[in-house]
Design a protein around this motif. Structure first.
Motif, short mmCIF file in Angstrom:
data_model
loop_
_atom_site.label_atom_id
_atom_site.label_comp_id
_atom_site.label_asym_id
_atom_site.label_seq_id
_atom_site.Cartn_x
_atom_site.Cartn_y
_atom_site.Cartn_z
N GLY A 122 0.66 -1.25 -0.06
CA GLY A 122 -0.07 0.07 0.03
C GLY A 122 0.93 1.26 0.16
N THR A 123 0.12 2.33 -0.54
CA THR A 123 1.17 3.58 -0.33
C THR A 123 0.07 4.79 -0.22
OG1 THR A 123 0.68 4.27 -2.80
CG2 THR A 123 2.74 2.94 -2.13
N VAL A 124 0.56 5.98 0.11
CA VAL A 124 -0.43 7.17 0.26
C VAL A 124 0.24 8.33 -0.76
CG1 VAL A 124 -1.05 8.96 1.95
CG2 VAL A 124 -0.24 6.62 2.76
N PRO A 125 -0.32 8.19 -2.04
CA PRO A 125 0.15 9.02 -3.06
C PRO A 125 0.51 10.60 -2.74
CG PRO A 125 -1.46 7.82 -3.85
CD PRO A 125 -1.54 7.43 -2.41
N ILE A 126 -0.09 11.16 -1.64
CA ILE A 126 -0.05 12.54 -1.44
C ILE A 126 1.31 12.91 -0.88
CG2 ILE A 126 -1.41 12.79 0.71
CD1 ILE A 126 -2.44 15.15 -0.17
N VAL A 130 4.44 15.63 -2.71
CA VAL A 130 4.81 16.76 -2.27
C VAL A 130 6.25 16.78 -2.35
CG1 VAL A 130 5.38 18.29 -0.19
CG2 VAL A 130 3.17 17.12 -0.25
N GLY A 131 7.07 15.60 -2.25
CA GLY A 131 8.46 15.40 -2.42
C GLY A 131 8.97 15.44 -4.13
N PHE A 132 8.03 14.86 -4.82
CA PHE A 132 8.11 14.44 -6.23
C PHE A 132 8.36 15.85 -7.09
CE2 PHE A 132 6.73 13.76 -10.63
CZ PHE A 132 7.77 12.80 -10.92
N TYR A 133 7.36 16.67 -6.64
CA TYR A 133 7.36 17.96 -7.60
C TYR A 133 8.21 18.95 -6.76
CZ TYR A 133 3.31 15.86 -10.04
OH TYR A 133 2.49 14.87 -10.82
N ASP A 134 8.63 18.97 -5.91
CA ASP A 134 9.67 19.92 -5.25
C ASP A 134 8.93 21.46 -5.36
OD1 ASP A 134 11.88 20.87 -3.84
OD2 ASP A 134 12.86 21.01 -5.52
N LYS A 135 7.73 21.33 -4.94
CA LYS A 135 7.18 22.93 -5.17
C LYS A 135 6.33 23.11 -3.90
CE LYS A 135 4.19 22.94 -8.39
NZ LYS A 135 3.52 22.68 -9.76
N VAL A 142 -4.48 19.82 -9.69
CA VAL A 142 -5.10 18.52 -9.17
C VAL A 142 -4.74 17.30 -10.56
CG1 VAL A 142 -7.58 17.53 -9.95
CG2 VAL A 142 -7.20 19.73 -8.53
N ASP A 143 -4.26 17.89 -11.54
CA ASP A 143 -3.65 16.87 -12.68
C ASP A 143 -2.33 16.20 -11.88
OD1 ASP A 143 -5.72 16.97 -14.37
OD2 ASP A 143 -4.64 18.33 -15.64
N GLU A 144 -1.65 16.95 -11.29
CA GLU A 144 -0.40 16.56 -10.77
C GLU A 144 -0.66 15.54 -9.74
OE1 GLU A 144 2.69 20.22 -11.63
OE2 GLU A 144 1.36 20.31 -9.85
N PHE A 145 -1.65 15.80 -8.55
CA PHE A 145 -1.99 14.92 -7.80
C PHE A 145 -2.42 13.50 -8.32
CE2 PHE A 145 -3.38 18.39 -4.66
CZ PHE A 145 -2.32 17.96 -3.69
N PHE A 146 -3.25 13.45 -9.40
CA PHE A 146 -3.58 12.13 -10.06
C PHE A 146 -2.58 11.50 -11.04
CE2 PHE A 146 -7.83 13.70 -9.04
CZ PHE A 146 -8.57 12.42 -8.69
N LYS A 147 -1.40 12.40 -11.33
CA LYS A 147 -0.22 11.58 -12.18
C LYS A 147 0.38 10.79 -11.09
CE LYS A 147 0.26 15.28 -15.77
NZ LYS A 147 0.86 16.28 -16.36
N VAL A 148 0.50 11.32 -9.93
CA VAL A 148 1.29 10.55 -8.88
C VAL A 148 0.53 9.18 -8.61
CG1 VAL A 148 1.98 10.57 -6.38
CG2 VAL A 148 2.45 12.36 -7.74
N PRO A 203 -9.57 17.45 -4.03
CA PRO A 203 -9.56 16.92 -5.50
C PRO A 203 -9.89 15.56 -5.47
CG PRO A 203 -7.22 17.27 -4.71
CD PRO A 203 -8.31 17.93 -3.49
N PHE A 204 -9.66 14.81 -4.67
CA PHE A 204 -9.92 13.25 -4.60
C PHE A 204 -11.51 13.03 -4.39
CE2 PHE A 204 -5.37 13.30 -3.61
CZ PHE A 204 -4.84 12.79 -4.59
N TYR A 205 -12.07 13.98 -3.63
CA TYR A 205 -13.58 14.05 -3.24
C TYR A 205 -14.29 14.43 -4.38
CZ TYR A 205 -18.16 14.86 -1.48
OH TYR A 205 -19.44 14.86 -1.36
#
Length: 434
Positions: A122-126, A130-135, A142-148, A203-205
């Protein structure tokens, strides 16, 4: 006949290889297993890309499973020590591993984890976003959340913790509730912050159907996160927690309409007397979906020993209806767990799960204990070690203090009750003097 998910297969009467594995492990008729899966009361998390998965079921009538959390962070970003923990967790028979990585080479670690682990992942994508986009958090789209999310499921993750129930309405409850610890869920607090700064809906809701599209395509189970879980006894069973739970029940039905498997995450910190009621409320509001709990920790004043406070709550929760226990280590609230912390947390949680299985009458659970009783009555030390949940520690204890008489221990010596009862019932003399 084709199928999209394990739930879809169960509803169509198709027996999957994962169902066959589970039916054998749980010693259950496959027809009964499929009926429960079709209703959603049992899940088999099994991403199509997790090729070496040794499937497990979670839910109604199943043996209680345990989960181990690990992963890399900014302060502890070395991959190899975490992989060592993975190997140890698998050796100690954890059924699930959650990768909570939030910094550094997260995808490298996740891919290695999936490749080496027959346990469900299991993972928690959110966390990763935060770390992946470094921003800054508020600048993630919203699109970036879903890409992860898409990246995680493509890598083979079997279940995703998504805090979709913390919507605007529930967020208002949090602000008015005057909790002592506000939101202690890391994922919940990140989403709450994003929502507050951007004046936007979760965004996930808001885009829950988009999430279901991803889960359906890869047969990924949704672990609907409890962003409002209580972080102390005072906050337990308050309006925020229950309000979110109601929303999770609504989202569960929407997921089932798409044949997406669901489990519900729960508290948290909670007094012992509140635990059975919380299990009943969750099962009722979430339509008997499997329940996955952290602890609950039954007191707030034992830092350094929270594997014990959680095991107490976990045993009560399991006996009252929880299906899946997330381990807690002695390092909870204090630091990233070491390998030894992890081992202690696993054993404590396995004890809680097994104790609950006995209380619920899970077939064969108590026979393990009966076999240990027979070995103790026979003073068969090798058999006792073989039956031990963790055979390492009892062997070490025995070797560290060897008795004069091998059929006793250094606690009682010749006064050993078991030894003397065996001898007197066999008609032998008992000599207690040296």
């Amino acid at each position: 006949m084709s199928y999209t998910t394990q739930m879809d297969a169960a509803r169509k009467g198709i027996v999957t290889p994962q169902m066959e594995t589970v039916a054998r492990k749980e010693n259950i008729r496959i027809e009964d297993l499929m009926e429960r899966m079709a209703r959603g009361s049992v899940i088999i998390p099994a991403n199509k890309n997790h090729k070496n998965l040794d499937a497990e079921a979670v839910g109604e009538g199943m043996r209680i499973k345990i989960n181990v959390n690990l992963g890399i962070s900014k302060d502890c970003c070395d991959v190899e020590p975490e992989l060592e923990k993975v190997r140890a967790a698998l050796d100690m028979k954890a059924e699930a591993i959650m990768d909570l990585s939030c910094y550094g080479k997260t995808q490298e670690f996740r891919q290695k984890l999936v490749e080496m682990s027959p346990a469900m992942i299991g993972t928690v994508p959110i966390y990763d976003a935060v770390g992946f986009y470094d921003k800054n958090l508020q600048d993630i789209t919203v699109d970036e959340f879903f890409k992860v999310v898409e990246r995680h499921v493509m890598d083979g993750v079997d279940f995703l913790t998504i805090h979709a129930g913390l919507n605007k309405h529930t967020a208002e409850k949090v602000k008015s509730a005057k909790r002592l610890t506000n939101i202690v869920s890391r994922g919940g607090s990140l989403l709450f912050t994003w929502m507050e700064i951007n004046k936007a809906e979760n965004p996930f809701y808001e885009h829950f159907d988009r999430l279901l599209d991803i889960c359906e395509e890869y047969d990924v189970t949704l672990s609907l996160g409890d962003g409002c879980r209580p972080g102390c006894l005072y906050d337990a069973t308050d309006a925020s927690q229950v309000e979110e739970l109601i929303t999770l029940g609504e989202l569960t039905k929407r997921a089932w309409e798409r044949n997406v498997q669901v489990m519900i995450e729960g508290p948290g910190h909670m007094a012992m007397n509140e635990i059975p009621g919380n299990m009943m409320i969750e099962k009722r509001l979430c339509h008997n979906a499997p329940f996955y709990v952290l602890g609950p920790l039954v007191t707030d004043v034992a830092p350094g020993y929270d594997h014990i406070t959680a095991a107490i709550g976990g045993a009560i929760a399991g006996a009252s209806g929880a299906d899946f226990l997330c381990y807690v280590t002695p390092a909870e609230h204090l630091r990233l767990p070491t390998l030894e912390d992890m081992k202690e947390g696993i054993v404590a949680t396995r004890i809680a799960a097994h104790a609950a299985d006995i209380a619920k009458g899970y077939p064969g659970a108590v026979e393990w204990d009966n076999n240990m009783a027979r070995a103790r009555a026979a003073l068969d030390w090798d058999a006792q070690f073989a039956l031990a949940m963790d055979p390492v520690k009892p062997v070490e204890y025995r070797k560290s203090s060897e008795p004069e008489h091998k059929d006793s221990c250094t606690m009682c010596g010749k006064m050993c009750a078991v030894r003397n009862m065996n001898r007197v019932l066999e008609g032998k003399d008992i000599q207690l003097d040296d």
